[in-house]
Design a protein around this motif. Sequence first.
Motif, mmCIF file in Angstrom:
data_model
loop_
_atom_site.group_PDB
_atom_site.id
_atom_site.type_symbol
_atom_site.label_atom_id
_atom_site.label_comp_id
_atom_site.label_asym_id
_atom_site.label_seq_id
_atom_site.Cartn_x
_atom_site.Cartn_y
_atom_site.Cartn_z
ATOM 1 N N TRP A 1 0.835 -1.197 0.000
ATOM 2 C CA TRP A 1 0.000 0.000 0.000
ATOM 3 C C TRP A 1 0.873 1.251 0.000
ATOM 4 O O TRP A 1 0.660 2.164 -0.803
ATOM 5 C CB TRP A 1 -0.942 0.008 1.209
ATOM 6 N N ILE A 2 1.883 1.276 0.879
ATOM 7 C CA ILE A 2 2.785 2.437 0.966
ATOM 8 C C ILE A 2 3.537 2.622 -0.348
ATOM 9 O O ILE A 2 3.629 3.729 -0.883
ATOM 10 C CB ILE A 2 3.782 2.264 2.140
ATOM 11 N N ARG A 3 4.080 1.535 -0.896
ATOM 12 C CA ARG A 3 4.859 1.639 -2.128
ATOM 13 C C ARG A 3 4.003 2.135 -3.292
ATOM 14 O O ARG A 3 4.449 2.947 -4.102
ATOM 15 C CB ARG A 3 5.493 0.286 -2.451
ATOM 16 N N CYS A 4 2.771 1.656 -3.387
ATOM 17 C CA CYS A 4 1.872 2.100 -4.465
ATOM 18 C C CYS A 4 1.469 3.552 -4.276
ATOM 19 O O CYS A 4 1.408 4.316 -5.252
ATOM 20 C CB CYS A 4 0.628 1.209 -4.517
ATOM 21 N N GLU A 5 1.186 3.948 -3.051
ATOM 22 C CA GLU A 5 0.796 5.334 -2.788
ATOM 23 C C GLU A 5 1.921 6.284 -3.176
ATOM 24 O O GLU A 5 1.691 7.308 -3.829
ATOM 25 C CB GLU A 5 0.428 5.501 -1.308
ATOM 26 N N ILE A 6 3.151 5.951 -2.812
ATOM 27 C CA ILE A 6 4.303 6.799 -3.170
ATOM 28 C C ILE A 6 4.489 6.830 -4.690
ATOM 29 O O ILE A 6 4.739 7.894 -5.268
ATOM 30 C CB ILE A 6 5.573 6.317 -2.445
ATOM 31 N N ALA A 7 4.347 5.682 -5.338
ATOM 32 C CA ALA A 7 4.490 5.642 -6.805
ATOM 33 C C ALA A 7 3.439 6.521 -7.477
ATOM 34 O O ALA A 7 3.752 7.266 -8.415
ATOM 35 C CB ALA A 7 4.388 4.203 -7.295
ATOM 36 N N PRO B 1 4.736 -0.425 -8.332
ATOM 37 C CA PRO B 1 5.789 -1.420 -8.089
ATOM 38 C C PRO B 1 5.303 -2.834 -8.398
ATOM 39 O O PRO B 1 4.168 -3.195 -8.087
ATOM 40 C CB PRO B 1 6.097 -1.259 -6.600
ATOM 41 N N PRO B 2 6.160 -3.635 -9.006
ATOM 42 C CA PRO B 2 5.771 -5.026 -9.259
ATOM 43 C C PRO B 2 5.783 -5.810 -7.940
ATOM 44 O O PRO B 2 6.440 -5.417 -6.977
ATOM 45 C CB PRO B 2 6.869 -5.535 -10.197
ATOM 46 N N SER B 3 5.050 -6.889 -7.924
ATOM 47 C CA SER B 3 4.992 -7.706 -6.715
ATOM 48 C C SER B 3 5.078 -9.177 -7.087
ATOM 49 O O SER B 3 4.337 -9.650 -7.941
ATOM 50 C CB SER B 3 3.705 -7.434 -5.949
ATOM 51 N N ARG B 4 5.965 -9.879 -6.420
ATOM 52 C CA ARG B 4 6.066 -11.329 -6.599
ATOM 53 C C ARG B 4 5.194 -12.069 -5.602
ATOM 54 O O ARG B 4 5.054 -13.278 -5.676
ATOM 55 C CB ARG B 4 7.523 -11.767 -6.423
ATOM 56 N N PHE B 5 4.638 -11.343 -4.651
ATOM 57 C CA PHE B 5 3.890 -11.998 -3.578
ATOM 58 C C PHE B 5 2.701 -12.821 -4.076
ATOM 59 O O PHE B 5 2.486 -13.932 -3.579
ATOM 60 C CB PHE B 5 3.444 -10.985 -2.521
ATOM 61 N N PRO B 6 1.904 -12.359 -5.037
ATOM 62 C CA PRO B 6 0.805 -13.215 -5.512
ATOM 63 C C PRO B 6 1.295 -14.561 -6.053
ATOM 64 O O PRO B 6 0.677 -15.597 -5.800
ATOM 65 C CB PRO B 6 0.140 -12.379 -6.609
ATOM 66 N N ALA B 7 2.423 -14.557 -6.759
ATOM 67 C CA ALA B 7 2.959 -15.820 -7.278
ATOM 68 C C ALA B 7 3.442 -16.711 -6.142
ATOM 69 O O ALA B 7 3.189 -17.924 -6.137
ATOM 70 C CB ALA B 7 4.111 -15.547 -8.248
ATOM 71 N N ILE B 8 4.117 -16.116 -5.158
ATOM 72 C CA ILE B 8 4.576 -16.893 -4.000
ATOM 73 C C ILE B 8 3.389 -17.481 -3.256
ATOM 74 O O ILE B 8 3.387 -18.662 -2.891
ATOM 75 C CB ILE B 8 5.434 -16.000 -3.071
ATOM 76 N N LEU B 9 2.374 -16.675 -3.048
ATOM 77 C CA LEU B 9 1.166 -17.137 -2.367
ATOM 78 C C LEU B 9 0.519 -18.294 -3.122
ATOM 79 O O LEU B 9 0.144 -19.306 -2.529
ATOM 80 C CB LEU B 9 0.181 -15.975 -2.210
#
Length: 130
Positions: free
Chosen positions: A85-91, A99-107
């Motif tokens: 949330w913080i990273r997207c808000e700043i972007a 920002p890209p996220s690998r978390f959905p794939a890891i999950l």
Amino acid sequence: MLGRVRNWFDPREVREVGTTPDYRFSLANERTFLAWIRTGLAMIGGGLVVAQFLPPMAVPHLTKVLGIALILLGAGCALRAIDHWIRCEIAMRTGRPLPPSRFPAILAVVVGLGSLALLAEVLIDWWRTR
């Protein structure tokens, strides 16, 4: 990293970066955050149920291992939610790409592996009772 963690608890600094984005984007970012929090809570609740209420399985300690894994994954999901949330808000405020996220794939991989472990348990139990 420490600055981002500080922003988790005091987002005023985030509000001072860049320009204010369209409120619809900030609200969509917040809804995504809340969806990840709900997912984390569901995993924590599911892990507690698995660890405490499932009968012992054919594979020793499998219920405890799966329960602990779900609880840890739920905690990770909640922590990842606030960081993302913080990273997207700043972007959005600075006009950079999200920002890209690998978390959905890891999950997805962890949930898939957990499903395979449960499938193995069911097959072992079925084989033993035949």
